[in-house]
Design an enzyme around this catalytic site. Sequence first.
Site, short mmCIF file in Angstrom:
data_model
loop_
_atom_site.label_atom_id
_atom_site.label_comp_id
_atom_site.label_asym_id
_atom_site.label_seq_id
_atom_site.Cartn_x
_atom_site.Cartn_y
_atom_site.Cartn_z
N GLU A 143 0.83 -1.20 0.00
CA GLU A 143 0.00 0.00 0.00
C GLU A 143 0.87 1.25 0.00
OE1 GLU A 143 -3.55 2.02 2.74
OE2 GLU A 143 -2.33 0.40 3.55
N GLU A 240 -12.26 2.51 5.22
CA GLU A 240 -11.23 2.89 6.17
C GLU A 240 -11.29 4.41 6.38
OE1 GLU A 240 -6.71 1.46 7.01
OE2 GLU A 240 -6.99 2.74 5.25
#
Length: 258
Positions: A143, A240
């Site tokens: 990520e 998120e």
Amino acid sequence: MAKFAANLSMLFTEVDFLQRFSLAAKNGFKAVEYMFPYDFSAQTLKQELQANHLSQVLFNLPAGDWNGGERGIACLPQRQEEFKQGVNQAIEYARVLECQQINCLVGRADPKLSEEETQNVLVENLRFAAEMLAKENIRLLVEAVNTYDIPGFYLNNSAQAEDIIKRVNHPNIYFQYDIYHMQRMEGELTETIKRLFSHISHIQLADNPGRHEPGTGEINYTYLFKQLDAMGYQGWIGCEYKPATTTEQGLGWMKHDL
């Protein structure tokens, strides 16, 4: 049609962690993700998943001393043995939780190292993790994280992630594309997702500014969800974000899009 997973590290924080599973199910989620499972036994977490008919779709490799400010250790040569132990620990949890994706937060680079040294150790660690996870039929994800929220985070844009994936050169490494982080770092969301689509295995979202739920900021999520459908994205989208008020009060966007 988008499939949304509740990120239990960010959502339903009005209650203790283990209570969040039932609230996610009550509010229509079929899957969950969270940052780390390691504070609980895998069996305890599995019981919550089963009791609430939820799938575990993602968690992160151990990332060092999180409370002490560390945000990953994959690019630190002096922590390679710890990294390998973390991969093994994550695999043990993934087996029990039946989780088929694990994300690696690479962390902040050591300023004493050259770019070449940092990149070499990162590639070596990711190749190790990709191979170990492949044996368990688990995907390794990496990520890119914005450097406003985490100054100095080594992997911080999509082009760099693409380059790292190519350097690792293993069929079991994919990109976790976080819309919020990439909006802050580079924008051009739709075209970047299209370009990297074959590498993307998981998507996360939050609006910007504020990292709140979709509809609170500048990102046109109605358009973006339509584009993901048109591209044929079949994976989960992790929610998120930090609710602007309470989690349940802020879920109208999801129910509308579902």
